[in-house]
Scaffold this active site. Structure first.
Site, PDB file in Angstrom:
ATOM      1  N   TYR A 178       0.640  -1.028  -0.111  1.00 28.53           N
ATOM      2  CA  TYR A 178       0.059  -0.025   0.011  1.00 28.53           C
ATOM      3  C   TYR A 178       0.921   1.161  -0.112  1.00 28.53           C
ATOM      4  CZ  TYR A 178      -2.913   3.841   1.843  1.00 28.53           C
ATOM      5  OH  TYR A 178      -3.532   4.896   2.217  1.00 28.53           O
ATOM      6  N   LYS A 182       1.121   3.960  -3.417  1.00 34.70           N
ATOM      7  CA  LYS A 182       0.972   5.342  -2.920  1.00 34.70           C
ATOM      8  C   LYS A 182       2.085   6.243  -3.204  1.00 34.70           C
ATOM      9  CE  LYS A 182      -2.546   6.586  -1.872  1.00 34.70           C
ATOM     10  NZ  LYS A 182      -3.777   7.249  -2.488  1.00 34.70           N
TER      11      LYS A 182
END
Length: 372
Positions: A178, A182
């Site tokens: 994640y 990102k």
């Protein structure tokens, strides 16, 4: 429009009464789209042209937030999705600001002061020098092609792509897929925005609301919620964390308010503005406080199990290292597994189902410990 019946709008619904639906329809025009696609997946050319003529502010919150998401999915949504939104924003003639909601953990696992440098200078957000996003896309394509050529099952493919994401993230200094994807999304925005007004918001761990529209509202189950629910159900007798740690939790309505402010703060400025939305500087919260609050709450408001009986919780043990966590799990559960193994050998695998279930839970707990 799936959100309209949700509890989050109950205050407004009570205030407006019968006029609520008409009010909403005047304010909201839902459009189906997909940020992983060019032009956000909007196939109607007339609608695209209208959006490019009329839209002045874009707020991008699209993301997959699973820490161990499949690498192909996370890369497509969190990284390339950010690029697609940026390209769409560049075509909006009246655009005043693109607000991209990221995460405070894009700088990886470095401690202390981390100086951010422009991606075009060859450095990433965490200082890594050799990260190439196009190469990462190639790795994904080649891995998928290889897996499918082998004829593996969908479940095997899913697991392999999850492991690939974690492996690539940790190779470059990020704790999970994640945060890694990102970060790459932010890098592409910084590289390609030119003079487009961009505001990047980096919230920490988002929790339920503190005030608006009412205290305690949340939708779905976030990462921190999983631990609290697991504890309330009596499944988490220990916590893997540094007792001195400040855990940065930010109420969801504060993040929403920051998004509103951010949409005008850097409007019409040919620059990129980065804002961290966090609480630990002014309102530091120790992990011990979270533990104590959880214990106090579930002691007074017991979770009711499937048999209708309240679950009694105990004050969870704080374990400060992965090694001590593994030892604790081994002492607590492995003897039970050994007994079940023995019983299965004597009674023709009568308890094999129970053994597999417990063994699976132990593996899951260890994986969550490593992941979080």
């Amino acid at each position: 429009m799936e959100m309209i019946p949700k509890e989050v709008f109950k205050v407004l619904r009570e205030k407006l009464g019968a006029g609520f639906d008409d009010f909403v329809l005047e304010k909201i025009v839902p459009i189906a789209g997909d940020t992983t696609c060019e032009n956000l997946g909007i196939e109607d050319s007339d609608l695209r042209d209208e959006l490019w003529r009329e839209v002045d502010i874009i707020v991008n919150t699209a993301a997959t937030i699973k820490f161990d998401e499949r690498y192909d999915v996370a890369l497509g949504t969190n990284t390339m999705g950010a690029k697609n939104v940026l390209h769409f924003a560049k075509k909006c003639l009246k655009l005043q600001n693109l607000v991209h909601v990221s995460t405070a953990y894009v700088c990886g696992e470095k401690s202390g002061l981390v100086l951010e440098k422009a991606f075009e200078m060859g450095e990433t957000l965490n200082g890594t020098l050799d990260l190439d996003i196009e190469h990462e896309r190639k790795v994904v394509r080649e891995t998928l092609d290889d897996l499918r050529a082998q004829g593996v099952t969908k479940e095997f493919e899913r697991t392999a792509m999850k492991e690939l994401g974690l492996q690539r993230a940790r190779q470059y200094g990020w704790p999970n897929t994640y945060a890694f994807t990102k970060a790459m999304g932010e890098m592409l925005i910084g590289l390609l925005r030119v003079d487009l007004p961009v505001t990047i918001l980096r919230p920490t761990i988002i929790t339920s609301t503190i005030r608006e529209p009412f205290p305690g509202w949340t939708e779905g189950i976030s990462h921190i919620d999983r631990f609290l629910i697991g504890y309330g159900k009596g499944k988490l007798p220990c916590i893997l964390a540094d007792p001195a740690l400040d855990i940065d939790l930010i109420p969801g309505d504060m993040v929403a308010n920051a998004m509103v402010v951010a949409s005008v703060l850097n409007a019409n400025q040919p620059s990129q503005y980065i804002c961290h939305v966090s609480t630990s500087f002014r309102k530091p919260l120790k992990i011990l406080k979270v533990r104590d609050c959880g214990y106090e709450y579930f002691s007074k408001n017991s979770w009711i199990n499937e048999h209708g009986k309240p679950i009694k919780v105990t004050l969870p043990v704080i374990l400060s290292s992965m090694e001590s966590f593994r030892v604790y799990i081994s002492i607590r559960y492995l003897p039970i597994l050994k007994v079940l193994q023995l019983l299965n050998a004597v009674f023709c695998q009568y308890w094999q189902g129970l053994y597999k279930d417990l063994n699976g839970k132990i593996r899951l707990v260890l994986r969550l410990g490593e992941l979080y």
